[in-house]
Design a protein around this motif. Structure first.
Motif, PDB file in Angstrom:
ATOM      1  N   PRO A 179       0.789  -1.241   0.000  1.00  0.00           N
ATOM      2  CA  PRO A 179       0.000   0.000   0.000  1.00  0.00           C
ATOM      3  C   PRO A 179       0.822   1.294   0.000  1.00  0.00           C
ATOM      4  O   PRO A 179       0.427   2.246  -0.692  1.00  0.00           O
ATOM      5  N   PRO A 180       1.967   1.395   0.714  1.00  0.00           N
ATOM      6  CA  PRO A 180       2.718   2.662   0.656  1.00  0.00           C
ATOM      7  C   PRO A 180       3.228   3.007  -0.745  1.00  0.00           C
ATOM      8  O   PRO A 180       3.353   4.190  -1.086  1.00  0.00           O
ATOM      9  N   VAL A 181       3.483   1.994  -1.564  1.00  0.00           N
ATOM     10  CA  VAL A 181       3.930   2.242  -2.939  1.00  0.00           C
ATOM     11  C   VAL A 181       2.781   2.868  -3.730  1.00  0.00           C
ATOM     12  O   VAL A 181       2.973   3.847  -4.456  1.00  0.00           O
ATOM     13  N   VAL A 182       1.590   2.307  -3.576  1.00  0.00           N
ATOM     14  CA  VAL A 182       0.419   2.838  -4.277  1.00  0.00           C
ATOM     15  C   VAL A 182       0.145   4.277  -3.820  1.00  0.00           C
ATOM     16  O   VAL A 182      -0.124   5.155  -4.644  1.00  0.00           O
ATOM     17  N   ASP A 183       0.253   4.516  -2.530  1.00  0.00           N
ATOM     18  CA  ASP A 183       0.055   5.878  -2.015  1.00  0.00           C
ATOM     19  C   ASP A 183       1.043   6.855  -2.642  1.00  0.00           C
ATOM     20  O   ASP A 183       0.687   7.982  -2.978  1.00  0.00           O
ATOM     21  N   ASP A 184       2.290   6.430  -2.789  1.00  0.00           N
ATOM     22  CA  ASP A 184       3.317   7.273  -3.389  1.00  0.00           C
ATOM     23  C   ASP A 184       2.969   7.619  -4.834  1.00  0.00           C
ATOM     24  O   ASP A 184       3.024   8.776  -5.244  1.00  0.00           O
ATOM     25  N   VAL A 185       2.560   6.626  -5.601  1.00  0.00           N
ATOM     26  CA  VAL A 185       2.266   6.807  -7.022  1.00  0.00           C
ATOM     27  C   VAL A 185       1.004   7.646  -7.236  1.00  0.00           C
ATOM     28  O   VAL A 185       0.884   8.343  -8.239  1.00  0.00           O
ATOM     29  N   ARG A 186       0.104   7.636  -6.279  1.00  0.00           N
ATOM     30  CA  ARG A 186      -1.115   8.457  -6.390  1.00  0.00           C
ATOM     31  C   ARG A 186      -0.787   9.943  -6.509  1.00  0.00           C
ATOM     32  O   ARG A 186      -1.606  10.733  -6.964  1.00  0.00           O
ATOM     33  N   ARG A 187       0.399  10.341  -6.131  1.00  0.00           N
ATOM     34  CA  ARG A 187       0.791  11.756  -6.182  1.00  0.00           C
ATOM     35  C   ARG A 187       1.156  12.208  -7.596  1.00  0.00           C
ATOM     36  O   ARG A 187       1.440  13.389  -7.816  1.00  0.00           O
ATOM     37  N   ILE A 188       1.146  11.310  -8.569  1.00  0.00           N
ATOM     38  CA  ILE A 188       1.533  11.654  -9.936  1.00  0.00           C
ATOM     39  C   ILE A 188       0.486  12.517 -10.637  1.00  0.00           C
ATOM     40  O   ILE A 188       0.811  13.303 -11.517  1.00  0.00           O
ATOM     41  N   GLY A 189      -0.751  12.408 -10.268  1.00  0.00           N
ATOM     42  CA  GLY A 189      -1.791  13.223 -10.899  1.00  0.00           C
ATOM     43  C   GLY A 189      -3.098  13.082 -10.170  1.00  0.00           C
ATOM     44  O   GLY A 189      -3.207  12.323  -9.212  1.00  0.00           O
ATOM     45  N   GLY A 190      -4.094  13.808 -10.629  1.00  0.00           N
ATOM     46  CA  GLY A 190      -5.426  13.696 -10.035  1.00  0.00           C
ATOM     47  C   GLY A 190      -6.026  12.348 -10.371  1.00  0.00           C
ATOM     48  O   GLY A 190      -6.100  11.966 -11.537  1.00  0.00           O
TER      49      GLY A 190
ATOM     50  N   ALA B   1       3.521  12.958 -16.665  1.00  0.00           N
ATOM     51  CA  ALA B   1       3.443  11.876 -15.673  1.00  0.00           C
ATOM     52  C   ALA B   1       4.830  11.280 -15.404  1.00  0.00           C
ATOM     53  O   ALA B   1       5.182  11.005 -14.254  1.00  0.00           O
ATOM     54  N   VAL B   2       5.631  11.093 -16.445  1.00  0.00           N
ATOM     55  CA  VAL B   2       6.986  10.554 -16.282  1.00  0.00           C
ATOM     56  C   VAL B   2       7.838  11.526 -15.463  1.00  0.00           C
ATOM     57  O   VAL B   2       8.562  11.116 -14.552  1.00  0.00           O
ATOM     58  N   ALA B   3       7.734  12.815 -15.757  1.00  0.00           N
ATOM     59  CA  ALA B   3       8.504  13.820 -15.007  1.00  0.00           C
ATOM     60  C   ALA B   3       8.110  13.814 -13.529  1.00  0.00           C
ATOM     61  O   ALA B   3       8.981  13.885 -12.646  1.00  0.00           O
ATOM     62  N   LEU B   4       6.819  13.703 -13.251  1.00  0.00           N
ATOM     63  CA  LEU B   4       6.364  13.659 -11.858  1.00  0.00           C
ATOM     64  C   LEU B   4       6.847  12.387 -11.160  1.00  0.00           C
ATOM     65  O   LEU B   4       7.244  12.423  -9.995  1.00  0.00           O
ATOM     66  N   ALA B   5       6.833  11.255 -11.867  1.00  0.00           N
ATOM     67  CA  ALA B   5       7.329  10.004 -11.294  1.00  0.00           C
ATOM     68  C   ALA B   5       8.829  10.098 -10.997  1.00  0.00           C
ATOM     69  O   ALA B   5       9.296   9.648  -9.949  1.00  0.00           O
TER      70      ALA B   5
END
Length: 144
Positions: free
Chosen positions: A19-30, A67-71
């Motif tokens: 779950p912490p990985v998914v939470d991190d990736v959620r920050r890439i966009g709305g 999205a790539v830049a945000l990641a």
């Protein structure tokens, strides 16, 4: 002893991203869609987290770049790519995890494999302003 070995061999296994990985990736966009897709084979189930994010772009090529830049800003690095459609990334912070980013116009949806997800994606394709959507898929890479 044989019964114990047989039980271990036949017990199902599941691979999923923490779950912490998914939470991190959620920050890439709305977040537009946040779901999972499951694939089972020979007693092993792989759970893929599927997130559709809105990058607020009007051009789907720029949406993927954003999205790539945000990641990258979150510590992910490009592992492989097929531009302008798809990028695969890995992170030293999140071992054994792969992040795939696909612009929505290039996403291949399989109705047989996951009809629920296929229905959602097809609905999004028709949505006005969908050019800014990018599909993120998170998978474990260490297997059973």
């Amino acid at each position: 002893m044989l019964a114990v070995l047989a039980g271990c061999w036949l017990s199902p296994s599941i691979s999923r991203v923490r779950p912490p990985v998914v939470d991190d990736v959620r920050r890439i966009g709305g977040i537009v869609v946040d779901t999972t897709s499951e694939f089972s084979w020979e007693g092993h189930t792989t759970v893929t987290n599927v997130l559709v994010v809105d990058t607020r772009n009007t051009d789907n090529r720029k949406a993927l770049e954003t999205a790539v830049a945000l990641a990258k800003g979150l510590g992910w690095a490009v592992d492989s790519q097929r531009l302008p459609d798809w990028v695969s990334m890995r992170s030293d912070r999140w071992e054994n995890t792969q992040l795939s980013l696909t612009r929505i116009a290039s996403y291949q949806v399989d109705e047989f494999e996951d009809p629920r997800l296929a229905k959602v994606i097809k609905r999004l394709w028709k949505r006005p302003g969908s050019a800014g959507f990018v599909i993120l898929e998170l998978d474990r890479t260490d297997g059973p």
